[in-house]
Design a protein around this motif. Structure first.
Motif, PDB file in Angstrom:
ATOM      1  N   GLY A   1       0.800  -1.220   0.000  1.00  0.00           N
ATOM      2  CA  GLY A   1       0.000   0.000   0.000  1.00  0.00           C
ATOM      3  C   GLY A   1       0.826   1.260   0.000  1.00  0.00           C
ATOM      4  O   GLY A   1       2.055   1.256  -0.043  1.00  0.00           O
TER       5      GLY A   1
ATOM      6  N   VAL B   1     -11.835  -6.630   2.974  1.00  0.00           N
ATOM      7  CA  VAL B   1     -10.536  -6.813   2.333  1.00  0.00           C
ATOM      8  C   VAL B   1      -9.640  -7.592   3.291  1.00  0.00           C
ATOM      9  O   VAL B   1      -8.977  -7.000   4.119  1.00  0.00           O
ATOM     10  CB  VAL B   1      -9.887  -5.459   1.997  1.00  0.00           C
ATOM     11  CG1 VAL B   1      -8.579  -5.672   1.260  1.00  0.00           C
ATOM     12  CG2 VAL B   1     -10.822  -4.624   1.149  1.00  0.00           C
TER      13      VAL B   1
ATOM     14  N   GLY C   1      -4.318  -5.383   6.880  1.00  0.00           N
ATOM     15  CA  GLY C   1      -5.607  -4.778   7.182  1.00  0.00           C
ATOM     16  C   GLY C   1      -6.276  -5.454   8.360  1.00  0.00           C
ATOM     17  O   GLY C   1      -6.814  -4.789   9.257  1.00  0.00           O
TER      18      GLY C   1
ATOM     19  N   GLU D   1     -12.826  -0.422   9.212  1.00  0.00           N
ATOM     20  CA  GLU D   1     -11.945  -1.090   8.260  1.00  0.00           C
ATOM     21  C   GLU D   1     -11.799  -0.245   7.003  1.00  0.00           C
ATOM     22  O   GLU D   1     -10.707  -0.120   6.445  1.00  0.00           O
ATOM     23  CB  GLU D   1     -12.503  -2.470   7.907  1.00  0.00           C
ATOM     24  CG  GLU D   1     -11.527  -3.296   7.081  1.00  0.00           C
ATOM     25  CD  GLU D   1     -12.225  -4.235   6.142  1.00  0.00           C
ATOM     26  OE1 GLU D   1     -13.471  -4.216   6.078  1.00  0.00           O
ATOM     27  OE2 GLU D   1     -11.532  -4.987   5.466  1.00  0.00           O
ATOM     28  N   ARG D   2     -12.928   0.368   6.558  1.00  0.00           N
ATOM     29  CA  ARG D   2     -12.844   1.174   5.348  1.00  0.00           C
ATOM     30  C   ARG D   2     -11.913   2.363   5.552  1.00  0.00           C
ATOM     31  O   ARG D   2     -11.091   2.675   4.696  1.00  0.00           O
ATOM     32  CB  ARG D   2     -14.248   1.649   4.954  1.00  0.00           C
ATOM     33  CG  ARG D   2     -14.338   1.993   3.482  1.00  0.00           C
ATOM     34  CD  ARG D   2     -15.673   2.588   3.114  1.00  0.00           C
ATOM     35  NE  ARG D   2     -15.938   3.800   3.844  1.00  0.00           N
ATOM     36  CZ  ARG D   2     -17.023   4.007   4.576  1.00  0.00           C
ATOM     37  NH1 ARG D   2     -17.928   3.079   4.679  1.00  0.00           N
ATOM     38  NH2 ARG D   2     -17.181   5.132   5.213  1.00  0.00           N
TER      39      ARG D   2
ATOM     40  N   VAL E   1      -8.310   1.048   5.427  1.00  0.00           N
ATOM     41  CA  VAL E   1      -7.849   0.739   4.067  1.00  0.00           C
ATOM     42  C   VAL E   1      -7.623   2.027   3.285  1.00  0.00           C
ATOM     43  O   VAL E   1      -6.655   2.157   2.535  1.00  0.00           O
ATOM     44  CB  VAL E   1      -8.863  -0.180   3.360  1.00  0.00           C
ATOM     45  CG1 VAL E   1      -8.562  -0.271   1.874  1.00  0.00           C
ATOM     46  CG2 VAL E   1      -8.835  -1.555   3.973  1.00  0.00           C
TER      47      VAL E   1
ATOM     48  N   GLY F   1      -4.125   1.414   2.620  1.00  0.00           N
ATOM     49  CA  GLY F   1      -4.269   0.320   1.679  1.00  0.00           C
ATOM     50  C   GLY F   1      -3.613   0.553   0.326  1.00  0.00           C
ATOM     51  O   GLY F   1      -3.242   1.678  -0.027  1.00  0.00           O
TER      52      GLY F   1
ATOM     53  N   GLU G   1      -6.871  -2.583  -3.060  1.00  0.00           N
ATOM     54  CA  GLU G   1      -7.709  -2.720  -1.871  1.00  0.00           C
ATOM     55  C   GLU G   1      -8.687  -1.557  -1.758  1.00  0.00           C
ATOM     56  O   GLU G   1      -9.838  -1.729  -1.374  1.00  0.00           O
ATOM     57  CB  GLU G   1      -6.831  -2.773  -0.606  1.00  0.00           C
ATOM     58  CG  GLU G   1      -6.074  -4.073  -0.451  1.00  0.00           C
ATOM     59  CD  GLU G   1      -5.034  -4.003   0.639  1.00  0.00           C
ATOM     60  OE1 GLU G   1      -4.454  -5.045   0.934  1.00  0.00           O
ATOM     61  OE2 GLU G   1      -4.800  -2.908   1.181  1.00  0.00           O
ATOM     62  N   ARG G   2      -8.197  -0.353  -2.116  1.00  0.00           N
ATOM     63  CA  ARG G   2      -9.082   0.813  -2.031  1.00  0.00           C
ATOM     64  C   ARG G   2     -10.250   0.688  -3.004  1.00  0.00           C
ATOM     65  O   ARG G   2     -11.369   1.067  -2.707  1.00  0.00           O
ATOM     66  CB  ARG G   2      -8.294   2.093  -2.309  1.00  0.00           C
ATOM     67  CG  ARG G   2      -7.364   2.472  -1.172  1.00  0.00           C
ATOM     68  CD  ARG G   2      -6.275   3.378  -1.666  1.00  0.00           C
ATOM     69  NE  ARG G   2      -6.796   4.649  -2.145  1.00  0.00           N
ATOM     70  CZ  ARG G   2      -7.081   5.672  -1.354  1.00  0.00           C
ATOM     71  NH1 ARG G   2      -6.914   5.572  -0.065  1.00  0.00           N
ATOM     72  NH2 ARG G   2      -7.523   6.791  -1.843  1.00  0.00           N
TER      73      ARG G   2
ATOM     74  N   ILE H   1     -12.821  -1.898  -1.669  1.00  0.00           N
ATOM     75  CA  ILE H   1     -13.662  -1.495  -0.550  1.00  0.00           C
ATOM     76  C   ILE H   1     -14.702  -0.473  -0.980  1.00  0.00           C
ATOM     77  O   ILE H   1     -15.712  -0.286  -0.323  1.00  0.00           O
ATOM     78  CB  ILE H   1     -12.778  -0.964   0.588  1.00  0.00           C
ATOM     79  CG1 ILE H   1     -13.483  -1.173   1.923  1.00  0.00           C
ATOM     80  CG2 ILE H   1     -12.478   0.511   0.418  1.00  0.00           C
ATOM     81  CD1 ILE H   1     -12.593  -1.731   2.948  1.00  0.00           C
TER      82      ILE H   1
END
Lengths: 94, 113, 180
Positions: C57, C104, C109, C159-160, C163, C167, C171-172, C175
């Protein structure tokens, strides 16, 4: 500042005393470990508060050591406590 | 200026100490191991951060402040490890009182293949 | 990026972190402490090599700020809530164990989300399923199933934010797609 110092010290001492009661009463090893962790957190806070009131940084290295190593006790006990011995404590008295 | 900083520092110290007192009360009152662990998290995280902040505001020396930052970082990195280990051991030993749980999605997940 | 280059990048990040800790321990930013710290970091990483945790990331400063601000707010609110539960005598708080399947499930993460959830009082990771990316969280003060669902959504929001702060681009994107 003296009034604040007395207030903070008595609050911390009260918290430590209550945690100590839980250490004695248990009932399981894990309860005691959690209470000991709280006791350690209170000790760390007390050392930091002492440094703050006296404006003297002598105690700060102790805080570094405690913050790195303080969790090893809880981890090792939790790791090596078998489920049987943790649950064998009397479950009635809580 | 330094007077204001001292007042803020005193407020941080008092609130931190109050959190440790409430943790002691919760430690005695809460019904089972896992609930007590929630009470233990408070002085370890927010209480510690507040007291370290108060300490830094009183000392105002770059060497001491960097030490305090390290203490905060280490404390926040290590506390969850201990909490997870103890919590997992406690749950596996059946010390979460099922009569106090609203749902237990881990127990039902274990039965799935 | 080739795997070998990624490996070197991971090592460089680790060495940088160790040097920073060394300098902070000394508390003085002189060339001596910086070079000494770099030497110690290289020795430590050679003698005790880290398992390969690939970090693909990029750190997004705005995302980090948003995450840190929200985390501080959660910390204060949750501490006040748990404290008030402690002083409400004659009331036995109920709790729940809730499964949260992460969107993710990367190692980093999962770890960061679990750390952040544990640091906030009132929630505690009981078990983490690394293969399926599921966290089992013990939550204090949940009254009914609706409260459990609300908490599950809170963890997914957390979590969002993580990331979006730390992230990788893939991953971005992952999500963002399903809006919850």
């Amino acid at each position: 500042m003296t009034v604040i110092a007395v207030l903070v010290t008595s609050l911390l001492a009260l918290g430590a005393g209550l945690a100590l009661i839980r250490v004695v009463r248990g009932p399981s090893v894990l309860d005691r470990i959690v209470a000991t962790d709280v006791l350690l957190a209170v000790i760390v806070m007390a050392i930091a508060a002492e440094a703050a009131f006296s404006r003297d940084a002598t105690g700060l290295p102790i805080l570094v050591v405690l913050s790195i190593l303080g969790f090893t006790g809880a981890v090792s006990v939790a790791r090596f406590t078998s489920a049987a011995s943790a649950a064998s404590a009397p479950r009635g008295r809580r | 200026m330094s007077g204001v900083l001292d007042v803020v520092a005193a407020a941080c110290l008092v609130v931190g100490a109050l959190l440790s007192l409430s943790a002691g009360v919760a430690l005695l009152r809460f019904p089972d191991l896992l609930s007590r662990m929630h009470a233990a998290t408070k002085p370890q995280v927010l209480g510690l951060l507040l007291v370290l902040l108060g300490c830094g505001l009183r000392l105002r020396d770059i060497v001491d402040v960097t030490t305090l930052i390290l203490v905060a970082v280490f404390g926040m990195a290590t506390a969850p490890v201990a909490a997870h280990m103890v919590g997992r051991a406690g749950y596996r030993a059946g010390m979460a009182r099922s009569d106090l749980l609203v749902t237990d999605e881990l127990a039902t997940a274990d039965e799935r293949p | 990026m080739s795997p070998a280059r990624g490996r070197w990048r991971d090592r460089a990040i680790a060495a940088l972190g160790l040097t920073a800790i060394w300098v902070l321990l000394w508390g003085s930013f002189t060339p001596l402490t910086m070079v000494g710290g770099a030497l110690v970091a290289v020795v430590v990483l050679t003698v005790f090599p880290l398992p390969a945790v690939t970090y693909a990331g990029r750190i997004h400063p705005l995302g980090v700020l948003r995450f840190a601000g929200r985390f501080a707010k959660d910390l204060v609110v949750a501490s006040v809530q748990v404290s008030s539960l402690a002083f409400r005598f004659g009331h036995v708080p109920r709790s729940a164990v809730i499964a949260v399947p992460l969107k993710v499930p990367s190692d980093l993460g999962l770890t960061l989300t679990a750390e952040a959830v544990s640091l906030v009082p009132g929630s505690l990771i009981v078990e983490a399923d690394r293969e399926r990316g599921v966290l089992y969280v013990h939550v204090l003060g949940v009254r009914d199933a609706a409260g459990a669902d609300r908490f599950r959504r809170d963890v997914l929001d957390l979590e969002r934010r993580i990331v979006q702060a730390f992230g990788s681009p893939a991953e971005r994107r992952a999500i963002k797609e399903p809006p919850t």
